[in-house]
Write a protein that holds these residues in place. Structure first.
Motif, PDB file in Angstrom:
ATOM      1  N   ARG A  37       0.827  -1.202   0.000  1.00 38.41           N
ATOM      2  CA  ARG A  37       0.000   0.000   0.000  1.00 38.41           C
ATOM      3  C   ARG A  37       0.868   1.261   0.000  1.00 38.41           C
ATOM      4  NH1 ARG A  37      -1.926  -0.010   5.005  1.00 38.41           N
ATOM      5  NH2 ARG A  37      -3.207  -1.802   4.482  1.00 38.41           N
ATOM      6  N   GLY A  38       0.621   2.142  -0.969  1.00 35.56           N
ATOM      7  CA  GLY A  38       1.334   3.410  -1.025  1.00 35.56           C
ATOM      8  C   GLY A  38       2.724   3.351  -1.605  1.00 35.56           C
ATOM      9  N   MET A  39       3.185   2.173  -2.007  1.00 38.50           N
ATOM     10  CA  MET A  39       4.524   2.066  -2.556  1.00 38.50           C
ATOM     11  C   MET A  39       4.600   2.835  -3.868  1.00 38.50           C
ATOM     12  SD  MET A  39       6.828  -1.337  -2.963  1.00 38.50           S
ATOM     13  CE  MET A  39       8.554  -1.244  -3.436  1.00 38.50           C
ATOM     14  N   TRP A  40       5.646   3.619  -4.032  1.00 34.28           N
ATOM     15  CA  TRP A  40       5.919   4.476  -5.185  1.00 34.28           C
ATOM     16  C   TRP A  40       5.069   5.742  -5.186  1.00 34.28           C
ATOM     17  CZ3 TRP A  40      10.291   2.747  -6.480  1.00 34.28           C
ATOM     18  CH2 TRP A  40      10.531   1.367  -6.569  1.00 34.28           C
ATOM     19  N   ALA A  41       4.194   5.918  -4.200  1.00 33.03           N
ATOM     20  CA  ALA A  41       3.378   7.133  -4.163  1.00 33.03           C
ATOM     21  C   ALA A  41       4.206   8.360  -3.805  1.00 33.03           C
ATOM     22  CB  ALA A  41       2.238   6.966  -3.157  1.00 33.03           C
ATOM     23  N   ASP A  42       5.318   8.151  -3.096  1.00 33.69           N
ATOM     24  CA  ASP A  42       6.128   9.284  -2.645  1.00 33.69           C
ATOM     25  C   ASP A  42       7.340   9.537  -3.538  1.00 33.69           C
ATOM     26  OD1 ASP A  42       7.284   6.918  -1.954  1.00 33.69           O
ATOM     27  OD2 ASP A  42       7.884   7.516   0.057  1.00 33.69           O
ATOM     28  N   GLY A  43       7.381   8.920  -4.709  1.00 32.71           N
ATOM     29  CA  GLY A  43       8.484   9.155  -5.631  1.00 32.71           C
ATOM     30  C   GLY A  43       8.884   7.898  -6.370  1.00 32.71           C
ATOM     31  N   ARG A  44       9.317   8.087  -7.621  1.00 33.99           N
ATOM     32  CA  ARG A  44       9.669   6.940  -8.469  1.00 33.99           C
ATOM     33  C   ARG A  44      11.062   7.069  -9.049  1.00 33.99           C
ATOM     34  NH1 ARG A  44       3.604   6.466 -11.290  1.00 33.99           N
ATOM     35  NH2 ARG A  44       2.558   5.971  -9.320  1.00 33.99           N
ATOM     36  N   ASP A  45      11.920   7.851  -8.370  1.00 36.39           N
ATOM     37  CA  ASP A  45      13.276   8.056  -8.862  1.00 36.39           C
ATOM     38  C   ASP A  45      14.058   6.749  -8.954  1.00 36.39           C
ATOM     39  OD1 ASP A  45      12.730  10.724  -8.992  1.00 36.39           O
ATOM     40  OD2 ASP A  45      13.840  11.274  -7.186  1.00 36.39           O
TER      41      ASP A  45
END
Length: 275
Positions: A14-22
């Motif tokens: 849940r929420g993985m990659w929601a805070d950035g995909r660098d």
């Protein structure tokens, strides 16, 4: 291969990659035309790939294929699918695709659950004409911070026992490079992404369910076999009793809106080129 429920995958991703995909930069998603997500589960990463893979900017977008051996998980994935995503049933070591069928073959938290991760990497390399990527956690390096003091201590105790008792390498992390080298992949590089799972007021429904599972001991019971293998039936029962007591503290703290928890799960994103 180890199996997981849709609820477990939803909780852990849940929420993985929601805070950035660098950390996905080396996948060069903007230029991908056909992408294969192996061990896709309920499709969390598949949907990220579909959103980021633009097909070289032609306005059409890439075709993304999700493959998993569990048809129940695929049914859940299809509920949130779109026209660009196709889901197929298949084994990670016998993919339902031809040679060089895609220009990116990727997996997330798959290799750690396989008895022979190198065999799966070889199969990903067979299916891809360009890049292979693996997003694998290092479960030995997970950290938890909680306002309930006992939670940090018990989480660490359970995790250390689980690592001893599980029969696959769940702390693979960046050591997946060894399987990439064995498969003949070149220009191998790794980036680390730390997934932060936060629980704080106002509490969402998944946080309430997680607290209830702690109080009942159900969450710990998911890994009962591994914990018993590492310790004993008596030690497991003792841990479960202390775990349930901790869970009741969590429930009480949530009731008072005084509970906060952060879990830091490191993932290593390893990318190699098919030579």
């Amino acid at each position: 291969m180890r199996r997981f429920s849709a609820e477990y995958l939803e909780h852990t991703r849940r929420g993985m990659w929601a805070d950035g995909r660098d950390a996905l930069a080396d996948l060069r998603l903007s230029s991908r035309e056909r992408v294969l997500d192996v061990g896709c589960g309920t499709g969390e990463l598949t949907r990220v790939l579909a959103a980021e893979a633009t097909g070289g900017g032609d306005g059409v977008g890439a075709t993304v294929i999700g493959v998993d051996a569990d048809r129940d998980l695929l049914s859940v994935a299809r509920e949130e699918s779109d026209d660009r995503i196709e889901y197929l049933a298949g084994d990670a070591t016998r993919l339902p695709t031809g040679d060089d069928a895609v220009d990116l073959a990727v997996c997330q938290a798959l290799l750690i659950n396989l008895p022979d991760p190198a065999a799966a990497v070889r199969e990903l390399a067979r299916a891809s004409s360009a890049l292979v990527a693996a997003v694998e956690p290092d479960n030995a390096d997970v950290r938890v911070a909680s306002t309930v003091d006992a939670e940090e201590r018990l989480e660490r105790e359970a995790r250390e026992a689980y690592l001893r008792g599980v029969d696959t390498d769940v702390a693979l992390g960046d050591r997946v490079r060894e399987a990439f080298d064995e498969a003949g992949l070149v220009d191998v590089r790794t980036r680390r992404y730390v997934h932060e799972k936060r629980t704080e007021p106002p509490y969402a429904e998944p946080a309430l369910r997680s607290a209830a599972r702690k109080a009942s001991g159900a969450g710990l019971a998911d890994n009962r076999d591994e914990l018993v293998a590492a310790t004993s039936e008596t030690a497991y029962d003792d841990l479960r009793g202390r775990w349930r007591e901790m869970g009741r503290e969590v429930v009480d703290a949530i009731r008072d809106e005084a509970y906060e928890r952060v879990e830091y799960v490191p993932f290593d994103v390893t990318v190699g080129r098919v030579s």
